[in-house]
Design a protein around this motif. Structure first.
Motif, short mmCIF file in Angstrom:
data_model
loop_
_atom_site.label_atom_id
_atom_site.label_comp_id
_atom_site.label_asym_id
_atom_site.label_seq_id
_atom_site.Cartn_x
_atom_site.Cartn_y
_atom_site.Cartn_z
N ILE A 236 0.62 -1.12 -0.45
CA ILE A 236 0.14 0.36 0.59
C ILE A 236 0.75 1.26 0.28
CG2 ILE A 236 -1.60 1.21 1.24
CD1 ILE A 236 -2.42 -1.65 2.56
N ASP A 237 1.39 1.74 -1.14
CA ASP A 237 2.08 2.98 -1.06
C ASP A 237 1.81 4.26 -0.97
OD1 ASP A 237 4.28 1.34 -1.48
OD2 ASP A 237 5.05 2.34 -3.59
N PHE A 238 1.51 4.92 -0.27
CA PHE A 238 1.10 6.33 0.43
C PHE A 238 2.57 7.06 0.03
CE2 PHE A 238 -0.25 9.50 3.58
CZ PHE A 238 -1.22 10.27 2.30
N HIS A 239 2.53 8.00 -0.67
CA HIS A 239 3.87 8.96 -0.73
C HIS A 239 5.19 8.23 -1.04
CE1 HIS A 239 2.71 13.49 -0.35
NE2 HIS A 239 1.94 12.49 0.69
N GLY A 240 5.46 6.80 -1.52
CA GLY A 240 6.51 6.07 -1.39
C GLY A 240 6.81 5.04 -0.35
N GLN A 241 5.62 5.22 0.61
CA GLN A 241 5.76 5.04 2.01
C GLN A 241 4.63 3.26 1.67
OE1 GLN A 241 6.13 6.71 5.81
NE2 GLN A 241 5.92 8.32 4.02
N ASP A 242 5.65 2.30 2.23
CA ASP A 242 4.57 0.96 2.38
C ASP A 242 3.63 1.11 3.67
OD1 ASP A 242 3.38 -1.32 1.72
OD2 ASP A 242 4.64 -2.37 1.67
N LEU A 243 2.44 1.55 3.59
CA LEU A 243 1.83 1.32 5.06
C LEU A 243 1.43 -0.58 4.83
CD1 LEU A 243 -0.92 3.86 4.31
CD2 LEU A 243 0.73 4.57 4.82
N ALA A 244 1.65 -0.46 4.57
CA ALA A 244 1.81 -2.14 4.16
C ALA A 244 2.48 -2.80 5.69
CB ALA A 244 1.71 -3.27 3.48
N ALA A 245 3.73 -1.92 5.58
CA ALA A 245 5.17 -2.77 6.28
C ALA A 245 5.34 -1.78 7.42
CB ALA A 245 6.08 -2.29 5.32
N LYS A 246 4.11 -1.00 7.37
CA LYS A 246 4.27 0.00 8.99
C LYS A 246 3.48 -0.99 10.20
CE LYS A 246 4.98 4.32 7.15
NZ LYS A 246 6.05 4.37 6.91
N LYS A 247 4.67 0.22 11.26
CA LYS A 247 3.99 -0.38 12.79
C LYS A 247 2.99 0.23 12.73
CE LYS A 247 8.65 -1.70 14.66
NZ LYS A 247 9.54 -0.97 13.70
N GLN A 248 2.47 0.03 14.22
CA GLN A 248 0.94 0.35 14.33
C GLN A 248 1.63 1.83 15.22
OE1 GLN A 248 -2.12 0.46 13.82
NE2 GLN A 248 -2.48 -1.48 12.89
N GLU A 249 2.30 2.13 15.74
CA GLU A 249 2.56 3.79 16.43
C GLU A 249 2.81 4.35 15.56
OE1 GLU A 249 4.34 0.74 17.54
OE2 GLU A 249 6.11 1.19 17.96
N GLU A 250 3.50 4.12 14.32
CA GLU A 250 4.03 4.81 12.72
C GLU A 250 2.69 5.13 12.13
OE1 GLU A 250 8.25 2.96 11.00
OE2 GLU A 250 6.34 1.55 11.00
N MET A 251 1.59 4.06 12.48
CA MET A 251 0.16 4.42 11.71
C MET A 251 -0.02 5.03 12.83
SD MET A 251 0.15 2.98 8.52
CE MET A 251 -1.92 3.14 8.18
N ARG A 252 -0.46 5.43 13.93
CA ARG A 252 -0.96 6.36 14.76
C ARG A 252 -0.38 7.10 13.40
NH1 ARG A 252 -1.57 2.54 18.19
NH2 ARG A 252 0.19 2.38 19.05
N GLU A 253 0.63 8.23 13.53
CA GLU A 253 1.03 9.58 12.95
C GLU A 253 0.82 9.63 11.66
OE1 GLU A 253 3.14 11.56 14.24
OE2 GLU A 253 2.70 10.46 15.63
N ILE A 254 0.28 8.56 10.63
CA ILE A 254 -0.85 8.62 9.85
C ILE A 254 -2.13 8.47 9.22
CG2 ILE A 254 -1.61 7.39 7.02
CD1 ILE A 254 1.88 6.83 7.67
N ARG A 255 -2.83 7.63 10.28
CA ARG A 255 -3.92 8.33 10.65
C ARG A 255 -4.83 9.58 11.22
NH1 ARG A 255 -4.19 2.56 12.52
NH2 ARG A 255 -3.78 3.20 14.18
N GLY A 256 -5.47 9.94 10.44
CA GLY A 256 -5.76 11.00 11.01
C GLY A 256 -5.08 12.45 10.95
N ASN A 257 -4.27 12.21 10.63
CA ASN A 257 -3.22 13.24 9.98
C ASN A 257 -2.98 13.34 8.43
OD1 ASN A 257 -2.31 14.70 12.61
ND2 ASN A 257 -0.88 13.00 13.17
N ARG A 258 -2.84 12.80 8.03
CA ARG A 258 -2.38 12.47 6.47
C ARG A 258 -4.01 11.44 5.71
NH1 ARG A 258 4.01 11.08 5.76
NH2 ARG A 258 3.20 12.59 3.28
N ILE A 259 -4.30 10.67 6.27
CA ILE A 259 -5.39 10.01 5.82
C ILE A 259 -6.31 9.71 6.73
CG2 ILE A 259 -6.24 8.21 4.74
CD1 ILE A 259 -3.21 6.63 4.54
N ALA A 260 -7.59 10.90 6.52
CA ALA A 260 -8.19 10.37 7.30
C ALA A 260 -10.00 9.64 6.90
CB ALA A 260 -8.98 11.71 7.51
N MET A 261 -10.83 9.53 7.80
CA MET A 261 -11.94 8.39 7.36
C MET A 261 -13.41 8.51 8.33
SD MET A 261 -11.54 4.35 6.67
CE MET A 261 -13.26 3.62 6.61
#
Ligand SMILES: Nc1ncnc2c1ncn2[C@@H]1O[C@H](COP(=O)(O)OP(=O)(O)OP(=O)(O)O)[C@@H](O)[C@H]1O
Ligand SMILES: [Mg+2]
Length: 338
Positions: A71-96
């Protein structure tokens, strides 16, 4: 070529059930371009929400997992991210935003406070500034008398207004990508049209990308730049909105379009329904997953899964009708009116 913001490649997700590990999405590939809207369309149970949960990596909390793919988002693979890294992305760069606006709002806080909280959390705004910005956001999403509305509780507002509040909360973090899962399904048709207008306006003003999930081709026609049609965990057709509506090619897409009241390919006023039902996950038929419901099923469809065939630069379909030769315009006509 438009720049891709999100590119999902061969994403396979699954759940552990009593029957063992079953796939909910199977090697799906879709992309959302910068500033554009991709609609993911398909019947209930086709895997649309699971796809959005995978992007947000909320699937990890729903008892599911990503089995394969990127799942490439800005060249970073979200599928390989740790949950603490995802917390930075969720609600900041991607909102649902979720289907039912009321369940996303907290009944015991005013709507102004709920938007302000999101601003404090994601943008570290001081309380006073956040309260003022909340009012500006209410104005942005088209709430009249925002100073008064900010002090009200969700139960004092209509369903359409609540959905506007949910959108305002999502916008509070200024996301690059907004994922909206059936954002208008719970609303009546007029309000639905207003919310779609609002999303279009916000996209033009803020330049964000939108992944909109819907079972309604009519909604997709209103808002999509591209459409990906999903069936039983796979993308069966994908293309620009013009290609999908003018040259629908996969028999499933054609069935979905013929089910729209008043669609010109429909059958003389009588509403078309695709016979049969979508198979539950873990119980896919052999060959093409759509073949038991397909009016054009051939022997090969029962035996082998079709690959993606390119119908034009902007349009692909996974169907054996296009399998033995590159698709010509004539093929499309034949399928379209069959
Ligand atoms: N937590 C779970 N455990 C097991 N199976 C699940 C889970 N969540 C979803 N599924 C299954 O995955 C498949 C896809 O579900 P999903 O919710 O993505 O469908 P959908 O396309 O969003 O449908 P709808 O239009 O009804 O929202 C379904 O068969 C569903 O039963
Ligand atoms: Mg869903």
């Amino acid at each position: 070529m438009a720049e891709k913001l999100l590119e999902i490649r061969k994403l396979t997700t699954g759940f552990v059930t009593e029957k063992g590990l079953v796939k909910a999405t199977d090697q799906i590939s879709i992309a959302v371009d910068k500033g554009q809207t991709l609609c993911l369309v398909g019947e209930s149970g086709s895997g649309k929400s699971v796809t959005s949960l995978a992007i947000m990596r909320l699937i990890d909390y729903a008892g599911g997992m990503i089995l394969e793919g990127n799942i490439d988002f800005h060249g970073q693979d979200l599928a390989a991210k740790k949950q603490e890294e995802m917390r930075e992305i969720r609600g900041n760069r991607i909102a649902m935003i979720f289907q039912d606006p009321m369940s996303s709002l907290n009944p015991v806080f005013t709507v102004g406070d709920q938007i302000a909280e999101s601003l404090q959390l994601h943008q570290n705004k001081p309380a006073k500034e956040a309260a003022q910005m909340a009012i500006d956001l209410l104005r942005l999403v088209g709430i009249p008398a925002p100073e008064i509305r900010a002090k009200q509780y969700p139960h004092e507002l209509s369903g359409g207004m609540c959905q506007r509040i949910v959108i305002a909360i999502a916008l509070a973090c200024n996301p690059e990508l907004l994922i909206a899962d059936e954002p208008t399904t719970a609303l009546d048709v007029t309000v639905q049209a207003q919310i779609l207008d609002l999303l279009r306006k916000l996209q033009a003003e803020l330049g964000m990308s939108i992944l909109l999930i819907t079972h309604d081709m009519g909604v997709a026609a209103e808002i999509a730049d591209r459409i990906a049609v999903m069936y039983a965990g796979a993308i069966v057709e994908e293309g620009t909105v013009e290609e999908i509506f003018e040259h629908p090619s996969h028999p499933y897409t054609i069935g979905l379009l013929q089910s729209i009241p008043g669609f010109e390919g429909g059958r003389g006023g009588e509403l078309y329904t695709i016979k049969g039902t979508i198979p539950p996950i873990g119980q896919l038929p052999s060959g093409c997953r759509f073949h038991p419901r397909c009016p054009h099923a051939m022997q090969i469809c029962r035996e082998r899964e079709p690959q993606d065939f390119l119908l034009s630069e902007d349009h692909r379909a996974a169907c054996w009708l296009f399998g033995d030769k590159p698709a010509q315009a004539d093929d499309r006509e034949e399928v379209n009116h069959a």
